[in-house]
Structures are given as C-alpha cells and as structure tokens.
Design a protein around this motif. Sequence first.
Motif, mmCIF file in Angstrom:
data_model
loop_
_atom_site.group_PDB
_atom_site.id
_atom_site.type_symbol
_atom_site.label_atom_id
_atom_site.label_comp_id
_atom_site.label_asym_id
_atom_site.label_seq_id
_atom_site.Cartn_x
_atom_site.Cartn_y
_atom_site.Cartn_z
ATOM 1 N N ALA A 298 0.835 -1.207 0.000
ATOM 2 C CA ALA A 298 0.000 0.000 0.000
ATOM 3 C C ALA A 298 0.868 1.255 0.000
ATOM 4 N N VAL A 299 1.961 1.236 0.785
ATOM 5 C CA VAL A 299 2.849 2.394 0.831
ATOM 6 C C VAL A 299 3.626 2.535 -0.474
ATOM 7 N N VAL A 300 4.002 1.410 -1.089
ATOM 8 C CA VAL A 300 4.678 1.458 -2.391
ATOM 9 C C VAL A 300 3.791 2.188 -3.400
ATOM 10 N N VAL A 301 2.520 1.841 -3.443
ATOM 11 C CA VAL A 301 1.584 2.493 -4.361
ATOM 12 C C VAL A 301 1.430 3.973 -4.009
ATOM 13 N N THR B 5 4.952 10.996 -1.373
ATOM 14 C CA THR B 5 5.045 10.551 0.016
ATOM 15 C C THR B 5 3.697 9.996 0.440
ATOM 16 N N GLU B 6 3.696 9.166 1.482
ATOM 17 C CA GLU B 6 2.426 8.610 1.934
ATOM 18 C C GLU B 6 1.525 9.713 2.501
ATOM 19 N N ASN C 180 1.321 12.860 1.561
ATOM 20 C CA ASN C 180 0.700 13.577 0.446
ATOM 21 C C ASN C 180 -0.362 12.721 -0.221
ATOM 22 N N PHE C 181 -0.102 11.424 -0.309
ATOM 23 C CA PHE C 181 -1.093 10.522 -0.905
ATOM 24 C C PHE C 181 -2.366 10.494 -0.056
ATOM 25 N N GLY C 182 -2.221 10.544 1.265
ATOM 26 C CA GLY C 182 -3.395 10.601 2.133
ATOM 27 C C GLY C 182 -4.252 11.814 1.829
ATOM 28 N N ARG C 183 -3.612 12.957 1.583
ATOM 29 C CA ARG C 183 -4.365 14.160 1.222
ATOM 30 C C ARG C 183 -5.057 13.983 -0.128
ATOM 31 N N MET C 184 -4.360 13.322 -1.069
ATOM 32 C CA MET C 184 -4.978 13.044 -2.368
ATOM 33 C C MET C 184 -6.200 12.137 -2.206
ATOM 34 N N MET C 185 -6.067 11.139 -1.351
ATOM 35 C CA MET C 185 -7.182 10.222 -1.103
ATOM 36 C C MET C 185 -8.388 10.961 -0.544
ATOM 37 N N THR C 186 -8.150 11.830 0.435
ATOM 38 C CA THR C 186 -9.253 12.561 1.063
ATOM 39 C C THR C 186 -9.931 13.495 0.069
ATOM 40 N N GLN C 187 -9.140 14.186 -0.730
ATOM 41 C CA GLN C 187 -9.713 15.088 -1.732
ATOM 42 C C GLN C 187 -10.562 14.318 -2.734
ATOM 43 N N ARG C 188 -10.059 13.189 -3.202
ATOM 44 C CA ARG C 188 -10.824 12.387 -4.169
ATOM 45 C C ARG C 188 -12.073 11.813 -3.518
ATOM 46 N N ALA C 189 -11.950 11.456 -2.247
ATOM 47 C CA ALA C 189 -13.113 10.940 -1.527
ATOM 48 C C ALA C 189 -14.230 11.967 -1.504
ATOM 49 N N ARG C 190 -13.885 13.241 -1.256
ATOM 50 C CA ARG C 190 -14.898 14.289 -1.250
ATOM 51 C C ARG C 190 -15.568 14.400 -2.615
ATOM 52 N N GLU C 191 -14.776 14.307 -3.665
ATOM 53 C CA GLU C 191 -15.321 14.408 -5.022
ATOM 54 C C GLU C 191 -16.244 13.237 -5.349
ATOM 55 N N LEU C 192 -16.010 12.099 -4.710
ATOM 56 C CA LEU C 192 -16.832 10.912 -4.950
ATOM 57 C C LEU C 192 -18.073 10.884 -4.060
ATOM 58 N N GLY C 193 -18.179 11.850 -3.139
ATOM 59 C CA GLY C 193 -19.344 11.901 -2.262
ATOM 60 C C GLY C 193 -19.135 11.293 -0.902
ATOM 61 N N LEU C 194 -17.898 10.954 -0.555
ATOM 62 C CA LEU C 194 -17.581 10.400 0.760
ATOM 63 C C LEU C 194 -17.343 11.574 1.715
ATOM 64 N N ARG D 128 -5.423 9.325 6.189
ATOM 65 C CA ARG D 128 -4.100 9.792 6.573
ATOM 66 C C ARG D 128 -2.995 8.860 6.073
ATOM 67 N N ASN D 129 -3.375 7.609 5.762
ATOM 68 C CA ASN D 129 -2.400 6.670 5.213
ATOM 69 C C ASN D 129 -3.064 5.777 4.188
ATOM 70 N N ALA D 130 -2.261 5.014 3.471
ATOM 71 C CA ALA D 130 -2.760 4.220 2.339
ATOM 72 C C ALA D 130 -3.186 2.818 2.721
ATOM 73 N N SER D 131 -2.886 2.405 3.955
ATOM 74 C CA SER D 131 -3.092 1.012 4.339
ATOM 75 C C SER D 131 -4.269 0.773 5.254
ATOM 76 N N GLY D 132 -4.599 1.777 6.091
ATOM 77 C CA GLY D 132 -5.619 1.569 7.111
ATOM 78 C C GLY D 132 -5.038 1.233 8.464
ATOM 79 N N LEU D 133 -3.712 1.271 8.588
ATOM 80 C CA LEU D 133 -3.086 1.067 9.887
ATOM 81 C C LEU D 133 -3.556 2.151 10.856
ATOM 82 N N PRO D 134 -3.516 1.886 12.162
ATOM 83 C CA PRO D 134 -4.127 2.793 13.146
ATOM 84 C C PRO D 134 -3.687 4.244 13.022
ATOM 85 N N ASP D 135 -4.675 5.124 12.980
ATOM 86 C CA ASP D 135 -4.479 6.568 12.996
ATOM 87 C C ASP D 135 -5.804 7.162 13.445
#
Length: 435
Positions: A127-130, A137-138, A140-154, A160-167
């Motif tokens: 997940a971190v490799v992707v 960086t992971e 920055n990718f977390g921020r990208m994920m959140t932004q895209r999530a908003r666009e998708l209606g989430l 905050r991370n790509a794997s789902g590890l505790p945060d």
Amino acid sequence: MYVMRSSNRHNLGVAVFLLFCFQLLAIGAAQANPRYASIVIDVESGDVLHAENADATRYPASLTKMMTLYLLFESIESGNMRLDQPLTVSSHAASMPASKLWLSPGSTIRAEEAIKALVVRSANDVAVVVAEALGGTEGNFGRMMTQRARELGLQDTVFRNASGLPDNAQVTTARDMATLSIRLMQDFPQYYHYFSTQSFTYRGTTHTSHNRLVRNYPGADGLKTGFIRASGFNVATSAIRNNRRIVSVVMGGFTAASRDTHMADLLDRGFARLSMLQRGDWIARADVLGDRMDLPESPPASASQLASANTSPRRETTEVEQRLSFQSEMGIEMGSADDPIRVLIDRADSARPAAGGWAVQVGAFNNADQARHLASQAADQLASELSDVRVSVAEAEGDQRVFRARLVDLQESVAHSACRSLRERGMDCMVVAHN
C-alpha cells in the motif's frame, strides 16, 4: 376459503411489535459494541435496504485499501501508470508491519502484482509502495485520497495513510464505504474482477485470500475485509442474484466468523426485500421481520451495468441449498457469547415463525375475487401433494386496497416444496411467514 381482515390487522400489530423488539435489540447491540455499523444498498436503484449506525464515525482499517486501489486504477486509466510498470520499494514501505509481502528496500513490484497483493494479502508494505508511486510521500497521498473521496461523495471520510493502519484521524462511515465500493465497480468495471481474486503467487510464495464470503456466499464476487483493534472486523461485500446487485458493509465485528455470518444474513434479507419489491407486493414489507430470507428466486429484472461484473458463473440451486451450503463451508463459529453481532444473528433466528406458521403467496391483487381465484388455482395444482391445504385471502390496511392470495398453515419445508412445484407448473410464488 376465508377473508382475514381482522386477523390481518393483528398480523400488522405483531409486525410492529417485532419491529419495536428489533429496535430495542439493535440499541442494546450498539451499546454493547460501539464499533458496530452496517448498511445494505441495491446498486441499481440506490435504495437503502438496511442501515444501522450507517453515518456514525468508524475506523476503516484495511477497507482503506479500496481507496488506494481507486487512485491506482485511475492512474492506469489516465495512462500515467501501466499494469506492468515496476514500482520501487522504499525503506519506509518495507518497514510497515504485517500483513505484508516482506518486500526489501530497493526491490520492485509490478503494478498488477501490487493490485493482487492489496486485495488478497492486504499487504501494508505494498500500500505504501503504491502511495509513494502516486503521491511522492504517503502523507501527500493521504491528502490526495481525502480530496478524491470528497469528489466521490464520501463526505465523512478522512484518510491519513494508504493502508488503514491505526491513525485516530483516519475515519469513515459504513455509508461512505458502500459508496466507495459502488464507485469502484461503476468507474472501473474492467478492474473489478481483481476483487474476486482468491490467491496469487509472488516470487514463489502463494498467498490465499481470507475473504471467505467471496469464496462461499452464493453470488458474492468482491470486495474487501479489514481489521485493526480499534475498528473490529470490517467487510465490504458485493453480491449479485437475478441480475440485481447488492453492496453491503459491516463494521465492528468481534470475530471474522460472526462478522461474515451477519453479512450473509444481511445479504439474504436484502435480496428477499428486492424480491418482494420487484413483485410489486408492497404489503410484504410488513412481514420482513418474520420472513425467512431464503425465498424462491424472483423473475429476472432488467440487467444493470454492474451485472456484467459477475465473472463467476454458478450452478443454479435453491436458496435453502445455498444457505445450508454456505453455513457448512464457512464452518461457522459465532465468537464469544457476548458478541453483539451474535445478538443480531440470534435475534434474526428468534424472529422466525414456529412450525406451521408458513405460507406460499401466489399474488397480491386489488380485487379479492382475483386473489381467491388464483389461490384456489394454486391449491388445485397441489391437490395431489397437499390435499387439505388452506387458502387465505387477506386484505391489508393502507391507502390502497390490496389482497394477498396465500396457501397457509404450512411447515417451512412443505412451503418451499410447494412453491417449487408451483414454479415448475409456471405459477409465480414466494414463501413468507404467516401468523
């Protein structure tokens, strides 16, 4: 033959009482397990067939990887990434805790191998490799994920991370995870088949999926499981039956087994509701709490865009056979006695009617004579098998005048056998509870 107008009012009263009991039990379960949430959605119509704490904040755990995969699929489709493109493993990625592929810093993994590793192994290092390949960086990718999530209606999801590890800041809802599941299928049908992958081999080691629902629940063909201590056992599942697709999410299971059993029950009930709604029998909704959710299959609905995503043809079996086969293959263990999901399962079982409380419904009409005629016709068809079958024409209370035509006072197994016989003779029917 008889008309049961007052009895029908009694039935509705019983249904309301059962609904009240269900609500009390659901409240008790939520209090006992503050992590629990669930939702069931009919993909074609968007109708929510069931929801419990669906908008409450929860930790996604490895359901996060569905968003990681969404952005990876998007990159491949845009031409910025290829399936055979090698992705470099950083020291940060290699340091991730299990589950993982135990990748070495400086090594590479192809994008398609990464997809399979995320689906099957739920590999945190991959997940971190992707994330680093797409976002630098992971973080920055977390921020990208959140932004895209908003666009998708989430609207209630933060990554905050790509794997789902505790945060503690990485949160979502069951509704958002269902929305993401549906968007994955709708936006990337060409890649959806990866979510049904049961095993893959990487550098000589074969990894097997622990998503037993995809293996064993009839019609299930994706998506993802997840677990961290803070979240409990999560799962997002999609299943198709009679060209209709359901997506369901369960969060907060005490064990993987009780979570899977509860998911199977939700899917059964979801398909049963669809079956009744497709027949236009709006009255049947009042019986949902008492109905066994192994009803005969309904006539095929119009195929949706997602129907083609089911790439695993299955042998036609009855709903009863499918359910028993699923329970047997799952080797179901319910977890501890105080598992709130076990409470929900036990509640569903206890709501089922006693022996003799089953009926075969052959139609619902706005004319009592039509209903009585069809019910009598069905009884005549079964005369050699059920010589003393009773016919009921029950008027339901409501804005519309509707009469349900039923053969009543049957044992459960007899009701299912009778309905199969009628269907073989060309008559439509379904098995319902009848008090």
